[in-house]
Structure formats: C-alpha cells, structure tokens
Write a protein that holds these residues in place. Structure first.
Motif, short mmCIF file in Angstrom:
data_model
loop_
_atom_site.label_atom_id
_atom_site.label_comp_id
_atom_site.label_asym_id
_atom_site.label_seq_id
_atom_site.Cartn_x
_atom_site.Cartn_y
_atom_site.Cartn_z
N GLU A 98 -2.36 -4.16 -6.11
CA GLU A 98 -2.65 -2.05 -4.64
C GLU A 98 -2.40 -1.19 -5.79
O GLU A 98 -3.26 -0.06 -5.33
CB GLU A 98 -1.77 -2.91 -3.94
N PHE A 99 -1.08 -0.99 -6.98
CA PHE A 99 -1.11 0.17 -7.13
C PHE A 99 -3.03 -0.28 -8.47
O PHE A 99 -3.10 1.08 -8.90
CB PHE A 99 -0.31 -0.28 -8.83
N GLY A 124 0.69 -1.07 -0.48
CA GLY A 124 -0.51 -0.04 -0.02
C GLY A 124 0.96 0.93 0.30
O GLY A 124 0.71 2.54 -1.20
N ARG A 128 -5.43 -1.51 -7.60
CA ARG A 128 -6.68 -1.09 -6.79
C ARG A 128 -6.77 0.72 -6.35
O ARG A 128 -7.81 1.25 -6.57
CB ARG A 128 -6.33 -1.41 -5.01
N GLN A 129 -5.47 1.14 -6.69
CA GLN A 129 -5.41 3.05 -6.29
C GLN A 129 -5.35 3.91 -6.96
O GLN A 129 -5.54 4.67 -7.41
CB GLN A 129 -3.77 2.73 -5.41
N THR A 130 -5.38 3.15 -8.29
CA THR A 130 -5.28 3.93 -9.94
C THR A 130 -5.88 3.27 -10.59
O THR A 130 -6.17 4.31 -11.18
CB THR A 130 -3.52 3.93 -10.34
N ALA A 137 2.27 5.96 -7.39
CA ALA A 137 1.27 7.39 -7.79
C ALA A 137 1.56 8.36 -7.77
O ALA A 137 1.19 9.24 -9.05
CB ALA A 137 -0.13 6.06 -7.22
N SER A 138 2.32 8.68 -6.81
CA SER A 138 2.59 10.08 -6.45
C SER A 138 3.53 10.54 -7.65
O SER A 138 3.76 11.60 -7.23
CB SER A 138 3.06 10.51 -5.21
N SER A 194 1.34 3.67 -3.18
CA SER A 194 0.90 4.97 -3.25
C SER A 194 2.48 5.91 -3.69
O SER A 194 2.04 6.82 -4.36
CB SER A 194 0.36 5.47 -1.35
#
Length: 609
Positions: A538-539, A397, A541-543, A404-405, A401
């Motif tokens: 997870e990437f 996670g 899921r976030q993006t 993604a940033s 994140s």
C-alpha cells in the motif's frame, strides 16, 4: 507426538524453544518478558508464555535439552585460571559462587525450575553442536557445509562440519583462547562499547573509518594459516585472567588510549572499527574457502554470534566460494535452545527431516502472539485512545499515509520474532526517502548513537530495483548487507568528515543507505509476512516506493517489546507519533498526558546498553 523443550540459560540471553515432531512451535528469550536486557536467568517466564500460546503443558514434554555441557565448560574455566594464576584470582573469585551454587548442578536446577510435572530425561550437548544443529536442520538444504563462529562455548570457538539429511558430523574446531568472536569483542570494548551488546555498534561505525590498523592487527594480534585456522597473540588480551578484555599493551601497540564509555566517538575509533571489521571479514573468507575445499559443497549454513555480522555475511555471499548461504536468525546463544531441541529429534532419535524449499524457521515468528482485543482493551481501560479498523486494506491505507507524511510508526502484530532482529511484527517503521529520518529515529526515538544505520524492508518482488541482489535472492532475516544499485546513488561530498557524514544524502533512499552504499536488506513476501507485505504494498501504491525503514521496537537499553503494554509504554515515552497494535491505531496527540508521565518514568529507569 513427541514434544521437546530446548533450553539456553545461565550465561547470556536465556531462551527456550519447543519442537513438536520436528516442527518448531514456539521459541522466545526471557528478556522479552522480564524486561531485563540479556536476562541470563532460567527462562521461566518465556517457557510459561510459550506453553500457554502453544496449548501444551509441562507434562506433555518428552525430552528436555540443554544447549551446552556445563562440566566441560567448568573444566575450561579451571584450566584457564590455573594457567594464569595468581593473576586471575579476582576473576576466579567472582565466577566461582554461581558455578558452585547453580551451574555445576544444572540437572537439579532445571528440574527445580520445571517442578514436579517433568520427570523424564534431560539431554546435554556441546555448545557448538547446538549452534550447528540450529543452522543446518531448519535450512532448505538437504546437504551442506556448516560453519559456527562465536566467542566461546565449552572449549570450541569455531567449528566446521557437514550436515547430510538428518545427521551432522563436525570435523574440526578451534579452541579457546583463540577466538574470532572474542577478538571482535575485545575491540568492541576498546572502542568504548559494551561487550555482548555493542558489537553491532562497532560494525555500524566501521564504514566511517579507514582500515589503517588492519596490518597491525594481522602482524601482531592474529596469525592466519592456510587451512583457515588462526591463533591470537594473548600478550595483548586480558579476558583469560581479568575482568576486562584489553589493557595498556594494546593501547601502546595502537598508539591510542581506549575510549571510555559515553565519551564522544573519535576519528581513530572509526579507523579501529574499520580495521577489525576488515580483519574479521578476511578471517571468515579464509575459513569458508577452506571448508569449501574440504567439502566440495555449494551450500553453507552458519550460526554463532559472529554469524550475526551481516557485513561479513554479505561479503562472504558476494566473494566467497559458496553459491548459497543460510544463517540461523537467532545465531547467538538463544538459538542454542532450538539447536539442542532439533539435535535430540534428528541426531539422537534418528528422525528424518521434512524439507522446506524456503526454510523451516517459519519466518522466525516463533514467539507468543499478541491478543489485541484483550491487550488493547486493557490500555483503553487505563485511558488510552485508539481507533479500530474493520478491514485490513483500510488499516494499511491509513498507516501507509501516515508514514508517507513523515510520521514514525510503532507496529506490533501477531507472533513475536525469535532472535535479535525485528522482522515486521515488533518494528518501528519510517519513510526511507526522508533524509532526516535516520537522525530523527536514532536520537528522538531509539535514543542511541546518530551513526547507527537502519535496515530497509523491501517487497521481495521489487528488491533488485534498488539493491545489488541475485535474481532469486530470499533474505527475510536481515542477515546480509547488499549494495544500493549505482543508478540509485547520489555522489557524496568528499570534504565531509567524521560523524557529520551521517546526514549526507547518499541515494534516493537516504535513510537506509549506509556510508559505503550498503544496506542490511530484509525481503518481504506475502507468505511469511502477509500483513507487513500488505502495508508495504500500500505504501508503494501511494508513493511509488516499495521500501520501508524497519528497526526494532525498543529504545536503547530496553529489550524489544513483547506485549501491547510494552509497545504503548515505548510509544508514549518517545517522540514516536503513531502506534499500531493489531487493528488499532493510536495517535500521540490523542493520548492523555497522564499516560505519557508514567511511561517516561519507566524510560528513566533503563540502564544504558
């Protein structure tokens, strides 16, 4: 229990492989431990590391195999020098000392390196037999055609045959100096890149040009025959008798001077790269068609340095006659260590194969494993700062994140990959949606040419959402290119020219989409890549994006990192912002300045590749 050690050494990219009762338990290249790129010395450091990691000793080894026959290679060298005498004297004089001191006495040299612990048999087989064994035996096919293409072994430069159960039968070969691998290397040299390491650059440069020299190459440099064989016109090549690949004749034919290393890449270099890439693909397709006609088989296994040309492989898979193709991940000389070990187990000892519906290469994660607790503790003792995560979901996670940033992440996990590709255990990762990421990673982290493309790692279950791939496609080794789906593409500016086009947005994944809308795809699954799959999931899921940029964890001129110390040094010497080793996360802004200074000193000592 039978333990076999395979050795590839003394010529290019030395490596060892350990096979126990037919199963690969370890394999690694010497360069990863010596930190000397393409180290050709006996792989003593790699051997000891693999023995320690596998919990076996030299005295446990039943057979040692060497991946080629040195006396046959020496015969080829002597005959070539005599044929070109006296023009080849300088090259002859440079080559002979190592042959007279070492290479003609390999049984003695190998026993000396292994010490008194090994007193059993040493087996030699021909170079292309090792390539063929490395391709067929780990493949998922009970029977298949085999095609091996490289620069040169002893005499053979290309061979084909059939693998059936545990037997291999090579049928035909093309001999030196007629070599598709050396033809490609000659143009690598002509375009100003280093032979044996710059071929990837030539392949990456090709989409920027037009193949306007392809007809010249076909007309004057290579003759293709209906049976897939070919001959080079040696009037235009100098590798038989000089310490260079080409000379003035090729410059005159092409109407342009050779580009000198470290000078700007020209438009004409792009066109030359496109031309030799197109010719190479034509030759491979013609050979594959011949082999298919001769064998009638639907599956093909490939090895040899030319089999690392993922663009050619992609075209062969799309347009060629074979329904399925499996390429050895360590297709170059290093993979010969696996090949000779498997050849002893199956071909010489007659043991049957145990089939695997995927393959027997274990994802090519055959190198020694990291010991994060011990290795990170050593870094912390020197002043490094890291945060440990107790749960994988929390670690993934956090890292997802950060990616993604816009952060670039060094990712070091588990066992090291065997072969030239980083496949998710020694990788630098980034966000493929970021249009600036390709240039950022090339220029500020890898310190290499801006035009070099990056590969996407995609969750296997989502691969067809982005790439033109078969429904059951399994490509875990990054050895084929596929095209980005048309609905994901962005139309390019027709006015843009040259290297400037590298910054153009070509798809909704701009950082991994090459100029021709292609990508060197790696499919990621939870069996081969459990933690890497968890991170990309997870990437996603976030993006909403199931893809990451994946490039090898190293800088230009450096081998891929092996240890946590290697990874930290590379992290601190570049503009990489995050390092993950096992469960530990290092942030650049938290590291002491003293660690950066020592790492930058190391970087300054690297030789350009």
């Amino acid at each position: 229990m039978t333990l076999i050690l395979g050795v590839s050494a003394y010529y290019h990219d030395s490596a060892i492989a350990l096979i126990q009762d037919g199963k690969p338990i370890a394999a690694a290249s010497e360069e990863r431990f010596s930190r000397k790129k393409q180290d050709a010395s006996f792989p003593s450091l790699a051997l000891q590391a693999c023995l320690d990691d596998s919990g076996v000793c030299l005295s446990d080894i039943d057979y040692v195999g060497f991946y080629e026959k040195p006396l046959l290679k020496f015969e080829r060298l002597l005959e070539t020098y005599l044929a070109y005498a006296p023009r080849g004297y300088r090259s002859f004089a440079r080559a002979m000392p190592s042959w007279l001191q070492t290479k003609l006495h390999l049984p003695r040299e190998i026993r000396k390196e292994l010490g008194d612990s090994y007193k059993r048999r040493i087996v030699f087989c021909e170079h292309h037999e090792s390539h063929a064994a490395s391709a067929f035996y780990p493949s998922p096919y009970r029977e298949s055609a085999i095609l091996t293409i490289d620069g040169v072994g002893e005499w053979a430069t290309t061979s084909w045959g059939i693998g059936n159960e545990h037997r291999i039968d090579l049928k035909q070969e093309i001999r030196f100096p007629h070599s598709l691998g050396l033809l490609y290397s000659a143009f690598t040299y002509f375009c100003g890149f280093r032979v044996n390491s710059g071929e990837y650059k030539l392949m990456g440069l090709a989409p920027y040009g037009e193949p306007r020299f392809a007809s010249v190459i076909h007309e004057h440099l290579i003759t293709l025959f209906d049976d897939g064989s070919y001959r080079l016109n040696m009037d235009f090549f100098e590798f038989c008798h000089r310490l260079r690949m080409t000379g003035k004749r090729l410059e005159k034919l092409l109407g342009v001077q050779r580009r000198l290393p470290d000078t700007p890449v020209r438009e004409v270099d792009m066109d030359i790269a496109a031309s030799i890439q197109a010719v190479t693909e034509d030759v491979v397709l013609r050979m594959a068609n011949h082999v298919h006609r001769q064998t009638g088989l639907d599956s093909l296994c490939m090895a040899g340095g030319v089999a690392l040309n993922c663009v050619s492989n992609g075209r062969l898979l799309r347009e060629g006659p074979f329904k399925k193709i499996w390429v050895q991940p360590a297709a170059g000389d290093a993979g010969g260590a696996l090949g000779i070990a498997w050849s002893i187990w199956h071909q010489m000892l007659g043991n049957p194969r145990t089939m695997n519906p995927h393959d027997c290469q274990e994802g090519s994660f055959l190198g020694p494993a990291l010991d994060p607790e011990v290795e990170v503790a050593a870094l912390l003792g020197q002043g490094a700062v890291a945060k440990q995560y107790d749960h994988e979901e929390d670690l993934c996670g956090c890292v997802a994140s950060l990616i993604a940033s816009g952060r670039v992440v060094g990712w070091a996990q588990g066992r090291m990959e065997f072969g030239p590709r980083s496949l998710g255990n020694r990788s630098i990762l980034g966000d493929p949606r970021n249009p600036e990421m390709q240039s950022t990673m090339n220029l500020k982290i890898k310190y290499r040419e801006s035009f070099r493309p990056f590969a996407p790692s995609v969750l296997r279950e989502h691969a067809r959402e982005y790439f033109q791939m078969a429904e059951d496609s399994d490509q875990p080794y990054m050895l084929f290119t596929s095209y980005v789906n048309e609905e994901n593409r962005v139309e390019q500016d027709p006015a843009a020219t040259g290297i400037d086009r590298v910054r153009a947005v070509r798809s909704d994944l701009p950082a991994i989409t090459h100029l021709d809308y292609s990508a060197r795809v790696q499919t990621v699954d939870p069996v081969r890549h459990p933690r890497y799959h968890a991170l990309i999931s997870e990437f996603n899921r976030q993006t909403g994006c199931p893809v990451l940029i994946n490039t090898s964890f190293n800088v230009r001129g450096e081998p891929i990192v092996q240890s946590a110390a290697d990874a930290y040094r590379c992290f601190m010497a570049t503009e990489m912002e995050v390092l993950v080793v096992g469960d530990y996360v290092f942030l650049k802004e938290e590291q002491p300045e003293s660690m950066r200074q020592s790492s930058e000193h190391y970087l300054s000592e690297l030789e350009p590749d």
